[in-house]
Scaffold this active site. Structure first.
Site, PDB file in Angstrom:
ATOM      1  N   SER A 194     -22.505 -18.317-107.161  1.00  0.00           N
ATOM      2  CA  SER A 194     -23.594 -18.263-107.921  1.00  0.00           C
ATOM      3  C   SER A 194     -24.879 -18.653-107.390  1.00  0.00           C
ATOM      4  O   SER A 194     -25.982 -18.311-107.900  1.00  0.00           O
ATOM      5  CB  SER A 194     -23.231 -19.145-109.425  1.00  0.00           C
ATOM      6  OG  SER A 194     -23.383 -20.293-109.060  1.00  0.00           O
ATOM      7  N   SER A 249     -21.066 -23.937-105.727  1.00  0.00           N
ATOM      8  CA  SER A 249     -22.081 -23.140-105.398  1.00  0.00           C
ATOM      9  C   SER A 249     -23.204 -23.388-104.738  1.00  0.00           C
ATOM     10  O   SER A 249     -24.054 -22.373-104.415  1.00  0.00           O
ATOM     11  CB  SER A 249     -22.707 -22.467-106.994  1.00  0.00           C
ATOM     12  OG  SER A 249     -21.428 -21.775-107.671  1.00  0.00           O
ATOM     13  N   LYS A 251     -32.968 -21.111-108.829  1.00  0.00           N
ATOM     14  CA  LYS A 251     -31.866 -20.267-109.171  1.00  0.00           C
ATOM     15  C   LYS A 251     -31.752 -19.893-110.814  1.00  0.00           C
ATOM     16  O   LYS A 251     -32.335 -20.624-111.616  1.00  0.00           O
ATOM     17  CB  LYS A 251     -30.634 -21.050-109.156  1.00  0.00           C
ATOM     18  CG  LYS A 251     -29.214 -20.367-109.345  1.00  0.00           C
ATOM     19  CD  LYS A 251     -28.014 -21.394-109.182  1.00  0.00           C
ATOM     20  CE  LYS A 251     -26.740 -20.720-109.351  1.00  0.00           C
ATOM     21  NZ  LYS A 251     -25.582 -21.616-109.146  1.00  0.00           N
TER      22      LYS A 251
END
Length: 505
Positions: A182, A206, A109
């Site tokens: 996210s 998330s 990420k």
């Protein structure tokens, strides 16, 4: 299949870049006949590692397969923030075959420090930020044998549903839908088959919300359980690192390799490999937290899972959720938004413009932080006091039950554009709070939780996840339940229409 035929496949298949799709691809013979079959798509990460260890494919060859998938799929899905193809090609031969994943490609990420790889947190303000040192969590992830081929898209500073910097990330199940929160790029990448295992962070849901939207398995570990993902070696109060994956065993294997085994906070659980025979006391709260009621179609899906749990021998008791969501989010705003005020001053100092007109922050982020300027000292003090005793918000529920079972979110997966970065927090902030109303309190208390892809909505046809939360430190219990549910309702081979299973690569 023999090594020779694998080499023929690797040499003969070529990248097929597809620029745009406007409707769902039908599962028809015509489409199937056009598809260059990716024979590696049905393997999870541990399965691919076994192929490498048995010399049926090399880590470098597998990296090229994943790069081809990216070239074909990312123009459709848009879940890649930064490509790291050359980095991955250089590192592929270096991974030891004795490592858990032996060079299997993965994505991380765009909210964690990887040496030499851009980290933007989805913001123009950090669009040129390149850390020179990896955090300890990433060092452990790479030591596990995972080869980073890129980063996944995130909304700006993990707030909202979409990224102004990278554009909309589309849901592989239906391109008109969001992937939520996210780790949306991570959830999309797994659902689309870029790779079977992707790193994600969970600061308010998330890893769980994208798994609900994308039909993947998401795990939020207990606070302090994993190696540090922060540059200072500490731990974020809300955010934890782990995985979004197609299988439970991939997640459990990465958990084992990235778990802090010092025993300073928890005794390590090691690698969990299967379900437990222990039957659990499960509190079932289908209506969501107080103030954010669950819609009927999501409740219907959870009721079916409650029946499954009972059939499996667990004791399921219907309850009202102990958390007052209205109170929680009011105090959350008072406690945490004022801490971002210096960011507004920084942006103004750089551009000489108001934050919302600076071009460095989206209107959504700027107005969210600006809201806090109206908070009184008494309100901020009250918010901080609320979170000093955060465990109290669950009312001691884990003194009576092993697990709390809920929807992941009270609504169906939202369509793209339902909350835009160009919109004002004052107008739509309450909608974002509703999306994360069930997941965010878990982070406040530091508990562990999973999102399990067990259902499909009868209303929209989109995936529907189920969330199970346990007291901090009970991560093993959650993995064991996840294995049991995976056996009862297998999901690994349920593929989204816009995936490498159904699109030529």
């Amino acid at each position: 299949m023999s090594n020779i035929s694998r080499r023929v496949f690797l040499a003969s298949t070529s990248a097929a870049t597809i620029s745009t799709f406007t409707s769902r691809i039908p599962a028809s013979a015509a489409i199937a006949s056009l598809r260059a079959h990716d024979e590696f798509i049905d393997y999870d990460a541990l399965g691919l590692a076994r192929l490498i260890k048995e010399k049926e494919i090399t880590a470098k060859e597998l990296t090229e397969v994943v790069i081809r998938r990216n070239e074909a799929l990312n123009p459709i899905i848009n879940c890649i923030a930064t490509q790291a193809f050359e980095r991955a090609r250089e590192k592929a031969p270096v991974f030891s075959s004795s490592a858990t994943f032996a060079g299997v490609p993965t994505l991380v990420k765009d909210m964690i420090d990887v040496a030499g790889l851009r980290r933007s947190d989805g913001s123009r303000l950090l669009a040129t930020n390149v850390p020179n040192k990896s955090v300890k969590y990433i060092e452990a992830l790479e030591a596990s044998g995972l080869n980073i081929v890129g980063t996944t898209t995130v909304p700006e500073f993990a707030s909202g549903l979409e990224s102004e910097l990278y554009g909309q990330t589309r849901n592989p199940w239906d391109l008109e839908y969001s992937c939520i929160a996210s780790s949306s790029g991570a959830g999309a990448a797994v659902a689309a088959g870029f790779v079977p295992l992707v790193h994600g962070t969970d600061g308010g849901g998330s890893n769980r919300l994208p798994s609900h939207a994308c039909g993947t398995f998401g795990f939020k570990p207990s606070r302090y359980r994993m190696f540090s993902g922060e540059a200072d070696g500490g731990h974020d109060l809300f955010k934890t690192n782990n995985a979004i994956s197609r299988t439970v065993r991939d997640s459990a294997a990465l958990f084992n390799d990235t778990e802090d085994k010092s025993g300073k906070v928890y005794e390590p659980i090691g690698r969990v490999t299967g379900p437990s025979h222990m039957r659990l006391r499960i509190a079932y709260a289908p209506n969501g937290v107080k103030g954010y009621p669950t819609v009927a179609s999501i409740r219907e899906a959870q009721d079916e899972i409650a029946n499954l749990l009972a059939d499996l021998g667990h004791r399921v008791e219907l309850i009202e959720h102990p958390v007052n969501g209205t109170e929680f989010f009011e105090n959350f705003r008072f406690s945490f938004l004022p801490k971002f005020r210096p960011l507004l001053a920084t942006v103004t100092a750089i551009t000489g413009r108001a934050p919302a007109e600076s071009g460095l922050l989206s209107r959504w982020t700027a107005t969210m932080i600006e809201t806090s300027r109206n908070f009184t000292d008494d309100q901020i003090k009250r918010g901080n006091a609320y979170f000093e005793n955060a465990e109290a918000i669950y009312g001691g529920i884990f003194d009576k039950y092993d697990l709390l079972f809920t929807p992941v979110t009270p609504d169906e997966t939202p369509r793209l554009g339902s909350i835009k970065p160009s919109e004002s927090w004052d107008e739509k902030g309450h909608l974002f709070e509703r999306v994360m109303s069930i997941t965010a309190p878990t982070n406040a208390v530091g508990d562990c939780a999973i999102a399990v892809p067990l259902s499909t909505s009868r209303l929209t046809g989109m995936p529907v996840g189920s969330m199970f939360q346990a007291k901090a430190g009970s991560d093993k219990m959650l993995y064991e339940l996840a294995y049991e549910l995976e056996e009862a309702l297998p999901w690994k081979d349920k593929w989204a229409p816009y995936s490498a299973k159904n699109i030529p690569v």
